[in-house]
Design a protein around this motif. Sequence first.
Motif, PDB file in Angstrom:
ATOM      1  N   GLU A 274       0.827  -1.206   0.000  1.00  0.00           N
ATOM      2  CA  GLU A 274       0.000   0.000   0.000  1.00  0.00           C
ATOM      3  C   GLU A 274       0.864   1.261   0.000  1.00  0.00           C
ATOM      4  O   GLU A 274       0.543   2.244  -0.658  1.00  0.00           O
ATOM      5  N   ALA A 275       1.986   1.207   0.720  1.00  0.00           N
ATOM      6  CA  ALA A 275       2.861   2.380   0.811  1.00  0.00           C
ATOM      7  C   ALA A 275       3.513   2.708  -0.532  1.00  0.00           C
ATOM      8  O   ALA A 275       3.769   3.885  -0.819  1.00  0.00           O
ATOM      9  N   LYS A 277       2.228   2.782  -3.347  1.00  0.00           N
ATOM     10  CA  LYS A 277       1.330   3.609  -4.154  1.00  0.00           C
ATOM     11  C   LYS A 277       1.351   5.062  -3.673  1.00  0.00           C
ATOM     12  O   LYS A 277       1.133   5.981  -4.459  1.00  0.00           O
ATOM     13  N   VAL A 278       1.620   5.250  -2.378  1.00  0.00           N
ATOM     14  CA  VAL A 278       1.609   6.594  -1.803  1.00  0.00           C
ATOM     15  C   VAL A 278       2.968   7.277  -1.934  1.00  0.00           C
ATOM     16  O   VAL A 278       3.050   8.467  -2.240  1.00  0.00           O
ATOM     17  N   ASN A 279       4.028   6.493  -1.703  1.00  0.00           N
ATOM     18  CA  ASN A 279       5.384   7.055  -1.671  1.00  0.00           C
ATOM     19  C   ASN A 279       6.326   6.224  -2.541  1.00  0.00           C
ATOM     20  O   ASN A 279       6.838   5.194  -2.093  1.00  0.00           O
ATOM     21  N   SER A 282       9.760   4.833  -1.281  1.00  0.00           N
ATOM     22  CA  SER A 282       9.841   3.629  -0.456  1.00  0.00           C
ATOM     23  C   SER A 282      10.091   2.390  -1.307  1.00  0.00           C
ATOM     24  O   SER A 282      10.727   1.443  -0.853  1.00  0.00           O
ATOM     25  N   LEU A 319       4.569   5.017   6.727  1.00  0.00           N
ATOM     26  CA  LEU A 319       3.227   5.528   6.461  1.00  0.00           C
ATOM     27  C   LEU A 319       2.446   5.688   7.769  1.00  0.00           C
ATOM     28  O   LEU A 319       1.818   6.730   8.008  1.00  0.00           O
ATOM     29  N   SER A 322       4.068   8.544   9.952  1.00  0.00           N
ATOM     30  CA  SER A 322       3.736   9.900   9.475  1.00  0.00           C
ATOM     31  C   SER A 322       2.333  10.302   9.912  1.00  0.00           C
ATOM     32  O   SER A 322       2.099  11.458  10.305  1.00  0.00           O
ATOM     33  N   ASP A 323       1.388   9.379   9.822  1.00  0.00           N
ATOM     34  CA  ASP A 323       0.011   9.685  10.237  1.00  0.00           C
ATOM     35  C   ASP A 323      -0.057  10.007  11.735  1.00  0.00           C
ATOM     36  O   ASP A 323      -0.781  10.906  12.147  1.00  0.00           O
TER      37      ASP A 323
END
Length: 458
Positions: A274-275, A277-279, A282, A319, A322-323
Motif C-alpha cells: 500500500e505504501a 502507491k503513496v510514496n 519507499s 506511512l 507519518s500519520d
Amino acid sequence: MIKGITRYIRKRLGKAPVQPVAKLQILPRSEHPISRSEIPEGALKVLYRLHKAGFQAYLVGGCIRDRLLGKTPKDFDVATDATPEQVNHLFRNSRMIGRRFRIVHVRFGREIIEVTTFRGQANEDESKHLRQSDEGMLLRDNVWGNIEEDALRRDFTINALYYNVADFAIHDFTGGLEDLKSRTLRLIGDPDTRYREDPVRMLRAVRFAAKLGFHLDPATEAPIREQASLLLQVAPARMFDEVLKLFLAGHALDTFRLLKDYGLFAFLFPASAEAFKVNPTSLKLVEQALINTDQRIADERPVTPAFLYAALLWPGLELIYSDLLKNGVPPFPAMQQAGNRLLQRQQQHITIPKRFAFPMREIWDLQLKLPQRHGKRAWELLHQPRFRAAYDFLLLRETAGEATDGLAEWWTRFQDTDEAGQQRLLENLGKSPARSKTANRKRGPRRRRKPADTGSSS
C-alpha cells in the motif's frame, strides 16, 4: 505403466485437463555429468545403506536439476520406498520430523540429508493419512506409493528427476529433461488444482524462475494472479522461512519484481504494498536493499533476516508513523506505536520470530536517535549493539533518496576519524545556524521533580 499413471493423475488431480504424461526416459551414466565424487559422503552413505538393505534409493530434485544446469548443488535429498520408520531404524543418527509431511533427517556432523518416502494415491483404507481443506489445500499427506507415483506428486518437471544409486542412471518420468533444455518451468498436473493443494507453489514458481532464469509455461503461469489470495491460507509461521528462501537465493531483486508483477507481494507484505502507491521513494528503498542483499550473497557475506525484514517493512512503518505525527503524537512514542500496529497486522501474514523482530525494531528506533549526536550521545550511540546495522540502514535510506540532511555522511566521517577529529565534528555541530538559535535562548531555572512513590523497595 503410462496409462496407469495417466489414470492416477486424473483421479488424483480432478477432471481438469491434464498435460500428457511423458514417456519414461532413462539417461545412462555415460550421458550425464553427475559423478559419485561430487556427491557428499553423507548422501552416499544414506544411498548405499538403503540399497544394501533391499530398498530403492535415489537422489532427487534440486541437486540433479542444478548439476545438469552446470551449477553446484547445495542440498542433496534422497527418495526411497522405505517408510520413515524403516529409515529411522536403519540410521541411529536420524530423527523423524513433520506431521503434514513426515520425513527423516539423517545427520552427519553439520550435514543433514533429508530422506522422503515415495508418495502415492490414497485409497479408502488410507484416507486417514490424507486430509484436505475445503479449498483443496493439503493439510496432511502421508500416503506411500512407488517411484512413478512419487514423480507425479512433485511440483515441477525439472524437480522430478531421479539419480539411481543402483546403476547411476537418471530417470525422468515427466519430461523434465526436455524442459531443462528449453528453460521452461512447468507444473506437473493441472496448475489450478496444484496451487490449491499448496499455494506456496506459486512462490516456488517465482523463486525458480528468478533463480534459474527460466520462463513459466503458459498453463503454469495463468492461474497465479487469480489465486494469489490463496497465500492467506498458509500458516504465517511457515511463510517466514519461505520468504527467506525467496530473498536469500542471490536473485532477490528479480524475485521481488516477479512477486509484484503476479500480485503475490501484497499478500506477503500488505502494508508495504500500500505504501508503494503513496510514496514511490519507499519502493526504491526496498529495491536498493535487495540489490545490496544480492551483492552480499555474491560476495559470500552474511545477510541477517532482521535487517532484510526491517527494509521490507519500512515503507508501511513510515506511512503509519507519518500519520501519527500529523495527529500530534511525539516522534518516539509514534515510532513505538507504528511498530506495534505494523507487526500486529504483519503477523497475520508472516510470523517473525522474536529473535529477529526485536533487533529489527532496534534498527528502526535508532533511526530517530542517530540525529541526536550532541555531547556524549554520539559515542554512546557508537557503542550500541545495533549501531552498525542502524548506520547501514541509514545509508540505505539516503541511497534511496530519503532526505537525511547529510546525516549518513557525518556518521561515516565520525567513524573514520580519530578522537580529536570526532571532537571537532561534534564542536562543528554547535556552529550550525539551527543549533546557534537554540543555544542562545535563555533557559529558566530547572525545577527538580519530586520522585514518585512507586512502592518499589529498589
